[in-house]
Design an enzyme around this catalytic site. Structure first.
Site, short mmCIF file in Angstrom:
data_model
loop_
_atom_site.label_atom_id
_atom_site.label_comp_id
_atom_site.label_asym_id
_atom_site.label_seq_id
_atom_site.Cartn_x
_atom_site.Cartn_y
_atom_site.Cartn_z
N SER A 145 53.04 30.94 42.54
CA SER A 145 51.76 31.66 42.40
C SER A 145 51.98 32.76 41.37
CB SER A 145 51.39 32.28 43.75
OG SER A 145 50.36 33.24 43.62
N TYR A 158 53.43 36.83 51.65
CA TYR A 158 53.11 35.85 50.61
C TYR A 158 53.84 36.19 49.31
CZ TYR A 158 50.01 32.70 47.92
OH TYR A 158 49.49 31.69 47.13
P1 NAD Z 1 44.90 24.73 51.03
O1 NAD Z 1 44.72 25.57 52.24
O2 NAD Z 1 43.73 24.03 50.42
O3 NAD Z 1 46.03 23.64 51.25
C1 NAD Z 1 47.21 23.94 51.93
C2 NAD Z 1 47.85 22.64 52.38
O4 NAD Z 1 49.06 22.97 53.09
C3 NAD Z 1 46.98 21.84 53.33
O5 NAD Z 1 47.16 20.47 53.10
C4 NAD Z 1 47.55 22.21 54.70
O6 NAD Z 1 47.30 21.23 55.71
C5 NAD Z 1 49.02 22.30 54.36
N1 NAD Z 1 49.81 23.04 55.33
C6 NAD Z 1 49.59 24.27 55.84
N2 NAD Z 1 50.52 24.57 56.76
C7 NAD Z 1 51.35 23.49 56.85
C8 NAD Z 1 52.48 23.17 57.63
N3 NAD Z 1 52.99 24.03 58.55
N4 NAD Z 1 53.06 21.97 57.47
C9 NAD Z 1 52.57 21.08 56.58
N5 NAD Z 1 51.49 21.32 55.81
C10 NAD Z 1 50.89 22.52 55.95
O7 NAD Z 1 45.58 25.72 49.98
P2 NAD Z 1 45.79 25.64 48.39
O8 NAD Z 1 45.02 26.76 47.80
O9 NAD Z 1 45.62 24.28 47.87
O10 NAD Z 1 47.31 26.07 48.30
C11 NAD Z 1 48.35 25.18 48.01
C12 NAD Z 1 49.54 25.97 47.46
O11 NAD Z 1 49.15 26.62 46.26
C13 NAD Z 1 50.04 27.06 48.40
O12 NAD Z 1 51.44 27.13 48.35
C14 NAD Z 1 49.43 28.32 47.81
O13 NAD Z 1 50.16 29.45 48.11
C15 NAD Z 1 49.48 27.98 46.33
N6 NAD Z 1 48.56 28.76 45.50
C16 NAD Z 1 47.21 28.71 45.70
C17 NAD Z 1 46.39 29.46 44.88
C18 NAD Z 1 44.90 29.45 45.02
O14 NAD Z 1 44.25 30.28 44.35
N7 NAD Z 1 44.31 28.58 45.80
C19 NAD Z 1 46.93 30.25 43.87
C20 NAD Z 1 48.32 30.28 43.71
C21 NAD Z 1 49.12 29.51 44.52
#
Ligand code: NAD
Length: 263
Positions: A145, A158
């Site tokens: 991130s 985080y």
């Molecule tokens: P999201 O909530 O849409 O997806 C998260 C996924 O992780 C889901 O499939 C969920 O079921 C799974 N998950 C959660 N806990 C789990 C566990 N204990 N075991 C297995 N699977 C689990 O979130 P997202 O925004 O797509 O985030 C995905 C990644 O990207 C994360 O690591 C997040 O930190 C990172 N990220 C997101 C953003 C953003 O702006 N959305 C920005 C930077 C980084």
């Protein structure tokens, strides 16, 4: 249909939603067999799995491992090796968020964020590496991130986990530098997924403002482009890292953040 990843097997953690699903679609779209993982309604997940397999003509399996547990992380990788023959591409994407000042940050939320956002990647990587080394090929992609590069208030766990995964990425890149394996971190800024929608909704509720205003304020506060990064853009970067152009790109933390970290 394009098939640059035909014959490759990809495991994408947290791929039932958001960024993980976007990357799974991109890799399957280039012919990779895919192991999905993440939580959700079983019928919806089966629809997703069967839909991807039919749309792209690739094998798609699902393993619902809870990545807060070390053994489940190991089993996810070994299950993919057994059912799909190998793991060539591992995308550590699963993640959660908790927002709170550090002095009132619940200890159990700290532990959960560190386990899912950081330790899970250690466990999947250490399990996948022997097979990758034996085959002389591997692509390890850690979804960090902007918070792996800079901090924001109220996100202690985080930010600590994301800085940690950038560090893990560098160490693994050094240890695999001569093996045909690369290890990189992708550092997205704001991406409009369920994880961020929750933060927009909380902001709208706290300020008594419309959701659209909360979304705009959230964006311009940090991300100069004032546009969300899309899951398709992140999928395209993952594809580049998996392809021949990415063969000597390793140990990097790549921002896709509309100039957030340029400030
Ligand atoms: P999201 O909530 O849409 O997806 C998260 C996924 O992780 C889901 O499939 C969920 O079921 C799974 N998950 C959660 N806990 C789990 C566990 N204990 N075991 C297995 N699977 C689990 O979130 P997202 O925004 O797509 O985030 C995905 C990644 O990207 C994360 O690591 C997040 O930190 C990172 N990220 C997101 C953003 C953003 O702006 N959305 C920005 C930077 C980084």
């Amino acid at each position: 249909m394009s098939t640059t990843l035909k014959g490759r097997v990809a495991v994408i953690t947290g791929s039932t939603s958001g960024i993980g699903l976007g990357i799974a679609r991109a890799l399957a779209g280039e012919g990779a067999a895919v192991m999905l993982n993440g939580f959700g309604d079983p019928a919806e997940i089966e629809k997703l799995r069967a839909g991807l397999a039919a749309e792209f003509g690739v094998q798609v399996f699902y393993n619902g491992a809870d990545l807060s547990k070390a053994q489940a992380c190991e089993e996810l990788v070994t299950d993919a090796e057994q059912r799909l023959g190998a793991v060539d591409i591992l995308v550590n994407n699963a993640g959660i968020q908790h927002v709170s000042p550090v002095e009132s940050f619940p200890a159990d939320r700290w532990d959960a964020v560190i386990a899912i956002n950081l330790s899970s990647a250690f466990h999947t990587i250490r399990t996948a590496l022997p097979g990758m080394k034996k085959r002389g090929f591997g692509r390890l992609i850690n979804i960090a991130s902007t918070h792996g590069l800079v901090a924001s208030a109220n996100k202690a766990a985080y930010v600590a986990a994301k800085h940690g995964i950038v560090g893990l990425t560098k160490v693994v890149a050094l240890e695999t530098a001569e093996t045909g394996i690369t290890c990189n971190a992708i550092c997205p800024g704001w991406v409009l997924t369920p994880l961020v929608q929750k933060q927009i909704d909380a902001r709208a509720a706290a300020g008594g403002i419309p959701t659209a205003q909360a979304e705009r304020e959230l964006l311009i506060e940090k991300q100069p482009s004032a546009r969300f990064t899309t899951v398709e853009q992140l999928g395209a970067l993952a594809l580049f890292l998996c392809g021949p152009g990415g063969a000597n790109l390793t140990g990097a933390a790549l921002p896709v953040d509309g100039a957030w970290t340029a400030q």
